[in-house]
Structures are given as structure tokens and as C-alpha cells.
Design a protein around this motif. Structure first.
Motif, PDB file in Angstrom:
ATOM      1  N   ASP A 315     -15.433 -31.255  29.109  1.00 53.73           N
ATOM      2  CA  ASP A 315     -16.255 -31.530  27.930  1.00 53.73           C
ATOM      3  C   ASP A 315     -17.334 -30.470  27.774  1.00 53.73           C
ATOM      4  N   VAL A 316     -17.901 -30.450  26.581  1.00 54.09           N
ATOM      5  CA  VAL A 316     -19.028 -29.580  26.265  1.00 54.09           C
ATOM      6  C   VAL A 316     -20.126 -30.458  25.683  1.00 54.09           C
ATOM      7  N   VAL A 317     -21.366 -30.016  25.826  1.00 57.35           N
ATOM      8  CA  VAL A 317     -22.517 -30.739  25.304  1.00 57.35           C
ATOM      9  C   VAL A 317     -23.200 -29.863  24.264  1.00 57.35           C
ATOM     10  N   VAL A 318     -23.302 -30.390  23.066  1.00 62.97           N
ATOM     11  CA  VAL A 318     -24.012 -29.708  21.984  1.00 62.97           C
ATOM     12  C   VAL A 318     -25.105 -30.656  21.484  1.00 62.97           C
ATOM     13  N   SER A 319     -25.896 -30.196  20.518  1.00 63.16           N
ATOM     14  CA  SER A 319     -26.996 -31.030  20.022  1.00 63.16           C
ATOM     15  C   SER A 319     -26.926 -31.148  18.506  1.00 63.16           C
ATOM     16  N   ARG A 320     -27.491 -32.219  17.985  1.00 60.06           N
ATOM     17  CA  ARG A 320     -27.572 -32.411  16.537  1.00 60.06           C
ATOM     18  C   ARG A 320     -28.554 -31.436  15.894  1.00 60.06           C
ATOM     19  N   GLN A 357     -32.189 -36.919  28.027  1.00 56.83           N
ATOM     20  CA  GLN A 357     -30.818 -37.354  27.803  1.00 56.83           C
ATOM     21  C   GLN A 357     -29.792 -36.410  28.415  1.00 56.83           C
ATOM     22  N   TYR A 358     -30.193 -35.167  28.711  1.00 53.88           N
ATOM     23  CA  TYR A 358     -29.232 -34.230  29.306  1.00 53.88           C
ATOM     24  C   TYR A 358     -28.863 -34.634  30.727  1.00 53.88           C
ATOM     25  N   LYS A 359     -29.724 -35.378  31.388  1.00 51.08           N
ATOM     26  CA  LYS A 359     -29.376 -35.876  32.712  1.00 51.08           C
ATOM     27  C   LYS A 359     -28.153 -36.791  32.651  1.00 51.08           C
ATOM     28  N   LYS A 367     -18.417 -28.099  30.940  1.00 48.02           N
ATOM     29  CA  LYS A 367     -18.221 -26.652  31.069  1.00 48.02           C
ATOM     30  C   LYS A 367     -19.352 -25.854  30.414  1.00 48.02           C
ATOM     31  N   VAL A 368     -19.841 -26.324  29.272  1.00 51.04           N
ATOM     32  CA  VAL A 368     -20.847 -25.571  28.518  1.00 51.04           C
ATOM     33  C   VAL A 368     -21.883 -26.545  27.969  1.00 51.04           C
ATOM     34  N   VAL A 369     -23.139 -26.154  28.045  1.00 53.24           N
ATOM     35  CA  VAL A 369     -24.227 -26.850  27.356  1.00 53.24           C
ATOM     36  C   VAL A 369     -24.786 -25.870  26.324  1.00 53.24           C
ATOM     37  N   ALA A 370     -24.556 -26.172  25.065  1.00 53.53           N
ATOM     38  CA  ALA A 370     -25.022 -25.314  23.971  1.00 53.53           C
ATOM     39  C   ALA A 370     -26.259 -25.949  23.345  1.00 53.53           C
ATOM     40  N   ILE A 371     -27.317 -25.187  23.236  1.00 48.97           N
ATOM     41  CA  ILE A 371     -28.583 -25.705  22.725  1.00 48.97           C
ATOM     42  C   ILE A 371     -29.298 -24.597  21.963  1.00 48.97           C
ATOM     43  N   THR A 372     -30.105 -24.991  21.010  1.00 51.31           N
ATOM     44  CA  THR A 372     -30.861 -24.016  20.232  1.00 51.31           C
ATOM     45  C   THR A 372     -32.249 -23.824  20.825  1.00 51.31           C
ATOM     46  N   ALA A 373     -32.767 -22.609  20.709  1.00 57.49           N
ATOM     47  CA  ALA A 373     -34.150 -22.353  21.122  1.00 57.49           C
ATOM     48  C   ALA A 373     -35.131 -22.804  20.056  1.00 57.49           C
ATOM     49  N   ALA A 374     -34.680 -22.899  18.818  1.00 59.35           N
ATOM     50  CA  ALA A 374     -35.513 -23.385  17.711  1.00 59.35           C
ATOM     51  C   ALA A 374     -34.603 -23.700  16.546  1.00 59.35           C
ATOM     52  N   SER A 375     -34.946 -24.759  15.825  1.00 60.46           N
ATOM     53  CA  SER A 375     -34.156 -25.154  14.659  1.00 60.46           C
ATOM     54  C   SER A 375     -34.667 -24.420  13.429  1.00 60.46           C
ATOM     55  N   GLY A 376     -33.772 -23.744  12.736  1.00 59.90           N
ATOM     56  CA  GLY A 376     -34.152 -23.108  11.481  1.00 59.90           C
ATOM     57  C   GLY A 376     -34.270 -24.078  10.337  1.00 59.90           C
ATOM     58  N   ALA A 377     -33.877 -25.344  10.552  1.00 57.65           N
ATOM     59  CA  ALA A 377     -33.937 -26.347   9.492  1.00 57.65           C
ATOM     60  C   ALA A 377     -35.252 -27.106   9.499  1.00 57.65           C
ATOM     61  N   ASP A 383     -37.039 -28.374  24.609  1.00 54.52           N
ATOM     62  CA  ASP A 383     -37.303 -27.928  25.975  1.00 54.52           C
ATOM     63  C   ASP A 383     -35.995 -27.396  26.562  1.00 54.52           C
ATOM     64  N   VAL A 384     -35.750 -26.123  26.361  1.00 53.68           N
ATOM     65  CA  VAL A 384     -34.502 -25.521  26.819  1.00 53.68           C
ATOM     66  C   VAL A 384     -34.447 -25.508  28.340  1.00 53.68           C
ATOM     67  N   ARG A 385     -35.567 -25.264  28.964  1.00 53.09           N
ATOM     68  CA  ARG A 385     -35.594 -25.179  30.426  1.00 53.09           C
ATOM     69  C   ARG A 385     -35.132 -26.484  31.072  1.00 53.09           C
ATOM     70  N   ALA A 386     -35.587 -27.619  30.532  1.00 52.63           N
ATOM     71  CA  ALA A 386     -35.190 -28.897  31.103  1.00 52.63           C
ATOM     72  C   ALA A 386     -33.685 -29.129  30.950  1.00 52.63           C
ATOM     73  N   ALA A 387     -33.130 -28.787  29.792  1.00 51.10           N
ATOM     74  CA  ALA A 387     -31.691 -28.935  29.592  1.00 51.10           C
ATOM     75  C   ALA A 387     -30.915 -28.004  30.518  1.00 51.10           C
ATOM     76  N   ALA A 388     -31.445 -26.779  30.739  1.00 50.06           N
ATOM     77  CA  ALA A 388     -30.771 -25.826  31.624  1.00 50.06           C
ATOM     78  C   ALA A 388     -30.783 -26.312  33.066  1.00 50.06           C
ATOM     79  N   GLU A 389     -31.849 -26.960  33.480  1.00 52.98           N
ATOM     80  CA  GLU A 389     -31.895 -27.479  34.848  1.00 52.98           C
ATOM     81  C   GLU A 389     -30.878 -28.593  35.048  1.00 52.98           C
ATOM     82  N   ALA A 390     -30.700 -29.429  34.027  1.00 50.52           N
ATOM     83  CA  ALA A 390     -29.687 -30.481  34.130  1.00 50.52           C
ATOM     84  C   ALA A 390     -28.288 -29.879  34.177  1.00 50.52           C
TER      85      ALA A 390
END
Length: 607
Positions: A315-320, A357-359, A367-377, A383-390
Motif C-alpha cells: 500500500d501507499v499513503v497519500v493525503s487529502r 494519524q500516520y502512526k 511502500k511510499v508515504v507521499a505528503i505535501t510540504a505546503a498546500s497551494g489550495a 508536519d512533514v517531519r512527524a510523518a517521515a518519522e512514522a
């Protein structure tokens, strides 16, 4: 002595006419030159795009100069008066310097198609400066020794400057002639016996902000169209130096790489310089920088290369919160391999992306956690660092889309904990070029190659076909532009980038706060999201007005904005489509307080 507008002296000059203080509002620039005439720009914007010295073009107004420097105007639109004659040595020196600047094109001179004005930007800033009280009155010769800053003065870099008295207590940073600067340093060659030298007031100390929006606006020729460009989420306007770099590379002899002749070596040098520029931007190794047409294309290539080794159940994890460019490729890759996609949800009230919630979302099969550093919308910076640690607990690859964050906040790939960072140069005024940055360049040799050449190594394994060398030259220039936004920035380019983007972040935070407060005071407007950490992008809805109708109203008043129907992405989750969609705006480096106020006034008319 007669007094004029805002209490400024209007004593007659030899031509018998008062010295003009030219502006379209009370806080405009002083045109300190005998040929200066500043008029409001034509619609759709009634305000000049930057505080500049505007010289009326003779082609547009039929100006015939007389021998003494005055002019006769045949245009009825200039019936407000002609410029005065003057024999002032100071003004003659200033005009000569400006004409030389115009002739050499080093002053970013531009001709506006809407009003036929030749704009020569000069360093006049009314925002972001703080000044202490003026010196003694002009009747007694002022002391040229700058006095110490008052207690409590800002700790930012200070510039001791001599200039005209400020208007209405407005702060003024003025590039005084060199003879004044020499006088302040006690050097010889300053003719303080000149009458103009005696009457010029002296500012004790000018404490300026490192980020000068007036100077930045002078770098963008596109701002001469008179529109309020709040369309930064689609990409900023292009600075002059970037356009010049691209056009210069187009005219230069450039060939393919691999040869020993100059044209081929030039191509290799451009590619190498582009990799080093992007590496400086994100704090990475140039050997891990992959270049391509856009971040969306490169993310799709990465997803295709990684997805070939996935199995059923992965599986992969993405964000809304993410842009579709960092969601759709992973969905397709998971679908091909029989895997699944998990979504990290947003808080519908604040548009925050809770890191806890990434925990739960990341598993040993991720396999992959895809996340944005900032939303253009909606502008949220998760908190990218927290998601990366998980993700690191289960050896999942962390892919961060930093396209919306790169123009506004300093980036560091190691601090974020990311394995791959994607950026888009057009987001900060560069050409349409994207890049993938790998924290560990050795990972590139472990991925399936998509290159046409079987022997490709390093970043070339993820690059398809030849590069657009002129556009890569523009990428280098655009990163240099980012590094030069703070004039106090010194050192290598990486250090200057961190300093400049830090100043941009502080400046934009103030503008965004003013915009948010202004819109929230309107009863018929609802601002979407209230994240603590954010970039200057925003979305809002107008009660009883569809987004399409709202942006049409804004366009009639010279404001550029976008309408989102709310059928996909974060807006679909928030149910924005049920109320007619959202209006999207974004601030850029060249956005000033007047443009923010103009947007708020235009939106207020919809109520």
C-alpha cells in the motif's frame, strides 16, 4: 512660505510653478527630478504597480522639450501643468544618472502598454521601514554626522541615508546622491556650499527591512499591465533576469552533451549549473537532482519505476491535502500492482493535517508515504517531519511535494526527513522545469531506468530525452533571484537562500494576516482553513455568490483570482462544491499591502 499638500513646502521655482509632488494617493513617492510626472495607471488598476519615477513618454503625450529643460505639452490629458525648469546641480546629476540607467537597461526600464509610461524604478519604500525624527530645520545647516539609533530601534541591518523630509511621518528609504554619502563619511569632494545641499533634511537613521517589496516589483516587467496579480498558486510572474537568461541561452551556440567543442561543453555546463542550483535550494547533493519538464511528470516516472516491484497487498499513503500531481501517480501504481491506497484526512475546520494519524496509517506493507510540504489550495504546511518519522519505522519511502513551499520557506531535505523532494521552478518565477531531489544519490542506480540510453547513470536514469538547455539556464537565474531577495544576505548561495527566504516568510506572514483579518471582517465571506503554519495561499467562499461569478467581479476590478468548483482534492472533502465553489488567491514576492486592500475592497462589494 506657502504650504502645500500634507504640509510640504510649495515655494515657487524659477518657472513660477510649484514643485510637484506627484502621486495618486497620499502615500505616494516623491519624484525628485525636474522631468518627473507621475500619473495613475489606467484601468483595470487605478494604482501604479510599483512606486517608481515615471517619466511621461514624448511619444504618448507629444512633449517638446525646450532649451532650458521645460516642456510644452500638446496632450490635453496633461493639463495639470508642465514640469518646472531648474538649474539645480543635484537634479541635473540625478537626471543624468537615471538616463544612463535607462540607456543601459540596468534599471529595469519598462514601457507600459496601458499608459505608455517609461518606468525607471528607484529605491523608495514606504513599507517596512522605521525612521527616527528628522534633523533640525533647513534654516540652519544640518549636521552630517548620523546620530545613534534611538532606544528600541529594530535590530535589523540599518542604512544611514540622507534624503528629503518624510511626508506625513511616512518612512522613506532614499538613494541619495553619492556626494551626500561622501559627506556623511566625512570624505572630501562634497560641495556643501551648494544651496540645494543646505536645504536637504537629514534622516538620523533608517532601519529598513531586509526584504524590499518596492525593489522586488521593479524586477518584474509583467507587472506593467496594471493588474493585481494574486494568481501565484498557478505560478509567479517571471523576473527580468530569468527571461534574459533564457533568451541569452537561446541565442548562444548550444549543442548536445558529450562533445569536446565549446557548444557541447556549454550544454553540459548548463545542466551541471541547474543541478547545483536546485541542490542549493533544498540542501542536497547535486548528484541526486533529476531534471524534467515538471514535477508532475517526474513524480509519474518515479511512481512507475517504484511500482514495478510492488506486490499484491502493498500500500501507499497519500493525503487529502496534496495536489493531484502527488496523489494520482501513486494511485495508478498501486492499482497496477494490486495494492491499496490509504488517505491521511484533514481537519475540516482548520484544514490541518494531523500528524498522529500516520502512526496508524503506515504499516510494514507501506511502500511510499507521499505528503505535501505546503498546500497551494488552502496554504496549510503540515508536519512533514512527524510523518517521515512514522514512515521510517517501517522503511517506507517519503516523497515530499515542495512545489508550493519552495518560493516562501527555506527547505532542507534532511530536516524534513524526506527521501525525495519534488519542486517546480515556475512556482517561484522560473521557467516550466521540474526537479526531483534524492537525499541519497545512490538510490538512483537502484531504480529501473527510464532513459533512452542503456548506459545512463545517476540522475540521467530518470531523465527522458534531451534537456531544454535555455530553460535550464533560466532555472539557474531563478534560484539566483531567490537568493538575492534579501540584500543583507551574504555568503554562498545556499546561505543566501536561507536568509532571503526567511525574510520572504516574515514579510508574507504580515501580508497574509492583513488579508485574513480583512476578509473575516466581511459577514458574507468565509475563509477556508485556519492552520497555524502556512504559506500565503488562501481560499474563501462568498455567501450567495458562485465562485465563477465572484472571480468575474474581481476581474472587472483588476484582480486576478481563480475559481475552484470544489469537486476534487481538499475542497471536495470540505464540501465546497455544495456552496458554489471557492475563490483561490495567493500572494507572491511582489505583492504589496495596496493590492491586498484592493482585493478586500472588491470582495466587500459582493456583500
Amino acid at each position: 512660505m506657502p504650504r502645500g499638500w500634507c504640509g510640504v513646502s510649495t515655494s515657487p521655482v524659477p518657472a513660477g510653478r510649484p514643485r510637484r509632488i506627484c502621486s495618486s494617493c497620499a502615500l505616494a513617492a516623491i519624484c525628485w527630478a525636474k522631468s518627473a510626472v507621475c500619473r495613475p495607471w489606467k484601468r483595470p488598476s487605478s494604482q501604479p504597480t510599483s512606486w517608481a519615477w515615471a517619466i511621461r513618454s514624448s511619444a504618448s503625450d507629444g512633449v517638446a522639450s525646450c532649451a532650458k529643460g521645460s516642456d510644452s505639452r500638446s496632450s490635453s490629458s496633461m493639463s495639470s501643468g508642465a514640469r518646472p525648469c531648474s538649474s539645480s546641480r543635484i537634479e541635473d546629476w540625478w537626471i543624468s544618472l537615471s538616463l544612463l540607467r535607462l540607456a543601459s537597461s540596468s534599471g529595469a526600464a519598462r514601457t507600459s502598454s496601458s499608459s505608455c509610461l517609461i518606468i525607471v524604478p528607484i529605491r523608495i519604500t514606504f513599507a517596512g521601514c522605521s525612521t527616527s525624527s528628522l534633523m533640525s530645520s533647513p534654516r540652519s545647516p544640518p549636521s552630517l554626522e548620523p546620530e545613534a539609533a534611538p532606544i528600541g530601534a529594530p535590530s535589523s541591518p540599518t542604512t544611514k541615508t540622507w534624503g528629503l523630509p518624510s511626508l506625513c511621518s511616512c518612512s522613506l528609504w532614499f538613494m541619495a546622491p553619492s556626494w551626500l554619502a561622501r559627506a556623511g563619511r566625512g570624505e572630501r569632494g562634497c560641495d556643501m556650499g551648494h544651496p540645494e545641499a543646505r536645504c536637504i533634511g537629514v534622516l538620523r537613521t533608517v532601519s529598513r527591512m531586509a526584504f524590499d517589496v518596492a525593489a522586488v516589483r521593479g524586477l518584474f516587467p509583467a507587472l506593467g499591465d496594471g493588474w493585481v496579480h494574486l494568481d501565484a498558486p498557478a505560478g509567479m510572474q517571471v523576473p527580468e533576469q530569468v527571461a534574459t537568461a533564457v533568451s541569452t541561452a537561446l541565442r548562444a551556440p548550444v549543442s548536445g552533451p558529450g562533445g569536446i567543442f565549446p557548444a557541447s561543453q556549454r550544454a553540459e555546463a548548463i545542466v551541471d549549473a541547474a543541478r547545483r542550483a536546485i541542490a542549493d535550494l533544498v540542501g542536497a547533493d547535486p548528484a541526486g537532482v533529476v531534471l524534467g519538464p515538471s514535477s508532475a511528470v517526474l513524480l509519474q516516472r518515479l511512481a512507475d519505476a517504484l511500482g514495478d516491484g510492488w506486490m499484491i497487498g502493498d500500500d501507499v499513503v497519500v493525503s487529502r491535502l496534496d495536489h493531484p500531481a502527488n496523489v494520482a501517480p501513486w494511485q495508478r501504481a498501486a492499482q497496477r500492482s494490486g495494492g491499496s491506497v490509504r488517505f491521511a484526512e484533514v481537519d475540516i475546520e482548520t484544514c490541518e493535517l494531523p500528524a498522529w494519524q500516520y502512526k496508524e496509517l503506515v504499516t510494514p506493507r507501506t511502500k511510499v508515504v507521499a505528503i505535501t510540504a505546503a498546500s497551494g489550495a488552502v496554504g496549510t504546511r503540515p508536519d512533514v517531519r512527524a510523518a517521515a518519522e512514522a514512515a521510517a519505522e517501517h522503511d517506507a519511502l517519503v516523497v515530499v511535494d515542495a512545489s508550493a513551499a519552495a518560493p516562501f520557506v527555506p527547505l532542507d531535505i534532511a530536516s524534513m526527513g524526506a527521501d525525495v523532494v519534488a519542486v517546480n521552478a515556475s512556482a517561484w518565477g522560473g521557467p516550466p522545469v521540474g526537479a526531483l531531489v534524492f537525499r541519497n544519490p545512490a538510490m538512483l542506480d537502484q531504480l529501473p531506468s527510464v532513459a533512452l540510453e542503456p548506459g545512463a547513470r545517476g540522475p540521467e536514469r530518470m531523465e527522458l530525452g534531451p534537456h531544454a538547455y535555455p530553460l535550464l539556464a533560466g532555472v539557474v537565474s531563478s534560484v539566483d533571484y531567490l537568493a538575492s531577495l534579501d540584500e543583507a544576505a551574504i555568503g554562498p548561495r545556499r546561505e543566501r537562500l536561507l536568509t532571503s527566504l526567511g525574510s520572504v516568510k516574515a514579510y508574507q506572514a504580515g501580508l497574509l494576516a492583513n488579508l485574513t483579518n480583512g476578509l473575516r471582517r466581511l459577514r458574507h465571506v468565509m475563509v477556508i482553513g485556519d492552520a497555524m503554519r502556512r504559506v500565503p495561499s488562501m481560499a474563501f467562499t462568498v455567501s450567495g455568490v458562485k465562485a465563477e461569478d465572484a472571480i468575474e467581479h474581481l476581474a472587472e476590478r483588476g484582480v486576478c483570482a481563480f475559481a475552484d468548483p470544489g469537486t476534487h482534492g481538499v475542497f471536495a472533502v470540505l464540501g465546497v462544491g455544495e456552496v458554489g465553489g471557492a475563490v483561490r488567491v495567493g500572494l507572491a514576492h511582489y505583492t504589496n499591502a495596496f493590492e491586498v486592500d484592493q482585493l478586500v475592497r472588491a470582495v466587500a462589494e459582493l456583500g
